[in-house]
Scaffold this motif. Structure first.
Motif, mmCIF file in Angstrom:
data_model
loop_
_atom_site.group_PDB
_atom_site.id
_atom_site.type_symbol
_atom_site.label_atom_id
_atom_site.label_comp_id
_atom_site.label_asym_id
_atom_site.label_seq_id
_atom_site.Cartn_x
_atom_site.Cartn_y
_atom_site.Cartn_z
ATOM 1 N N HIS A 294 0.862 -1.171 0.000
ATOM 2 C CA HIS A 294 0.000 0.000 0.000
ATOM 3 C C HIS A 294 0.902 1.225 0.000
ATOM 4 O O HIS A 294 1.969 1.206 0.619
ATOM 5 N N ALA A 295 0.483 2.271 -0.693
ATOM 6 C CA ALA A 295 1.312 3.477 -0.794
ATOM 7 C C ALA A 295 0.456 4.707 -0.546
ATOM 8 O O ALA A 295 -0.731 4.738 -0.879
ATOM 9 N N GLU A 296 1.095 5.705 0.021
ATOM 10 C CA GLU A 296 0.423 6.964 0.334
ATOM 11 C C GLU A 296 0.485 7.891 -0.886
ATOM 12 O O GLU A 296 1.568 8.368 -1.242
ATOM 13 N N ALA A 297 -0.663 8.129 -1.523
ATOM 14 C CA ALA A 297 -0.689 9.041 -2.674
ATOM 15 C C ALA A 297 -0.582 10.481 -2.185
ATOM 16 O O ALA A 297 -1.243 10.861 -1.216
ATOM 17 N N LEU A 298 0.266 11.281 -2.844
ATOM 18 C CA LEU A 298 0.475 12.675 -2.442
ATOM 19 C C LEU A 298 -0.160 13.650 -3.424
ATOM 20 O O LEU A 298 -0.058 14.857 -3.244
ATOM 21 N N SER A 299 -0.769 13.128 -4.485
ATOM 22 C CA SER A 299 -1.422 14.007 -5.457
ATOM 23 C C SER A 299 -2.690 13.325 -5.960
ATOM 24 O O SER A 299 -2.902 12.133 -5.727
ATOM 25 N N ASN A 300 -3.527 14.099 -6.647
ATOM 26 C CA ASN A 300 -4.849 13.602 -7.062
ATOM 27 C C ASN A 300 -4.986 13.351 -8.555
ATOM 28 O O ASN A 300 -5.729 12.473 -8.976
#
Lengths: 317, 317
Positions: free
Chosen positions: B254-260
């Motif tokens: 799992h990864a933390e998205a920093l943009s949309n």
């Protein structure tokens, strides 16, 4: 960086935290690659077998050569596009190890192996990830000049990221071998082992290749059981590290040991025994009474051990 | 097994939890291997290319053949020692895919590919890990009959776990390719993508090969950025799975998205978009209004998605 009493700040794990954008979309674009190679700022690493060639002037060591400087050293077998550092193209220049030998006599060059470069800090740590990338790829080319499917000579394409077979049309991609490296933990103790290849005082985490048809967790349990006779339960992933000797991906884990008695497989390792956190602290800090040491901070084993020293069984939480 | 409202008990992840002891110490012992092959209980899996040959009688499907039964089907190209199930030896019998074709006419055999076997549950789940082991190794032999170092024909040794080159003396080991497969997560949403190869309604986790010179975490960030244009921060390892199509080790994260904003690389994927947990719950439960689905429970992507549905951003904790 977090401080730990007696051990100082956490050092970086070697070969990680690359600043390079691999810009993989350029690899299959020959015109774009040619333009990048002609960029006035283009520079790269020169690797032949285990050796890395660097510029040396007095104490100053510089691992980067322009494409023209690299070509002046001898025949470049492969030019590999490593990616972009900001706007600056970075390459790997692959040499025949035999062509590196005569360069060793030159006093304007420093030639040594990548482990030595990393452990002795001969270049800035920012250079280690692209050096790992270059070494792994150049080594892959050196060992894969022929098609394993049909035996024909293959050709480099895609900026060094693929070799194609003109006979059977198979496309070949660089090989990366997943390796599990782990600490089996019970209470305040963990198992370290010794390979006959190690310096006499060094002990490290057990390790072995992940095999076809098994998970990382299964590989961890199998390797600890095979090498040390210890049965493991829970396995917890820690961190990973590229290890280009020649082409491994080290997958670091902590594992819950379910038994105590060590049975050593002497065909795999020379020795293995339990170490408690106090002794490991002495080893990490290089003040063990018998001079025993852990691997240096450049290696993931160091960090696996240190996290157990700092957090104990919590590493399995 | 833990229950989740509406989704039922957690299914098993396919190809994992092998009951086989690989007994790797026997591999280099020809006498021991010959004895194991002569054991009256010895049995194994018959694989040719993508196809697995099984015995069929009425509704009953049995994937195990004695060595004599396997030989009666046609020429066995490689006999691979998979390990021991208790005291019972297990093997993989490698066939030329062309030799499997005529067997398809027989009504006492069921011949299909391993994905279908796993998804349709044609055999007990205990058979899936050794089938994955057999398929990966037999596929490796099929594609590696020649020495990539010098082009000479190589020879099978060590019970199918090594090929040696008689010309240049290089030893070759089975190849396993680490692949990262991940969900980029932001709040209640995560990114799924579609490959043109997928069934029209299926969406899955993004994935890609881990490259030389990068960590698992770096590969996750690179692939999400390349395929969907999303920048990621923290990466958390979830689970792993062997995926013998042909030789991958799936490393789920799992990864933390920093943009949309999603920017799709159409050369890699057909589509990508954000899904919220409510929609994912419908897809996992096969009651999405537009019929959209996740991959089946046999695949790690299913479990990556389900853990996000059940625990939200906690999967990054």
């Amino acid at each position: 960086m977090t401080e730990h009493p007696g051990l100082g700040p956490h050092p970086e794990l070697g070969y990680t935290a690359s600043l390079i954008d691999r810009a993989a979309d350029r690899r299959d674009n020959d015109a774009a690659l040619a333009k990048l190679l002609q960029d006035a700022r283009a520079a790269g690493y020169v690797v032949g077998g285990e050796m890395v060639v660097m510029k040396a002037r007095d104490e100053d060591v510089n691992p980067l050569f322009s494409p023209a400087e690299a070509a002046a050293l001898g025949p470049v077998r492969e030019t590999i596009f490593l990616g972009l550092l900001g706007d600056t193209p970075r390459f790997g220049f692959g040499f025949d190890p035999k062509a590196v030998e005569p360069l060793k006599a030159r006093n304007d060059l420093k030639i040594t192996d990548l482990r030595t470069i990393a452990v002795q800090g001969l270049v800035g740590t920012d250079h280690l990830p692209p050096l790992a990338e270059a070494k792994a790829l150049i080594g892959w080319h050196a060992r894969h000049r022929f098609c394993p499917n049909c035996g024909a000579a293959t050709q480099v394409v895609h900026g060094g990221w693929r070799r194609d077979c003109p006979a059977c049309r198979t496309e070949h991609f660089p090989r990366t071998d997943p390796v599990v490296i782990m600490l089996a933990i019970r209470g305040d103790h963990c198992v370290l082992g010794r390979s006959p290849r190690f310096a006499a005082t060094m002990w490290s985490a057990l390790a072995g290749f992940c095999e076809p048809g098994e998970t990382i967790e299964e590989a961890v349990r199998r390797e600890v059981l095979e090498e040390a006779g210890i049965k493991c339960g829970r396995v917890r992933y820690f961190r990973s590290q590229p290890w280009p000797f020649p082409s491994s991906l080290m997958i670091g884990c902590h594992a819950e040991a379910l038994s105590n008695d060590i049975v050593i497989d002497r065909t795999e390792i020379e020795d293995a025994r339990w170490f408690d956190r106090a002794e490991l602290t002495q080893m990490l800090g290089r003040r063990h009474p018998a001079g025993l040491t852990t691997p240096p901070p450049v290696a993931i084993a160091h960090h696996l051990i240190r996290s157990f020293v700092e957090d104990g069984c919590q590493v399995l939480a």
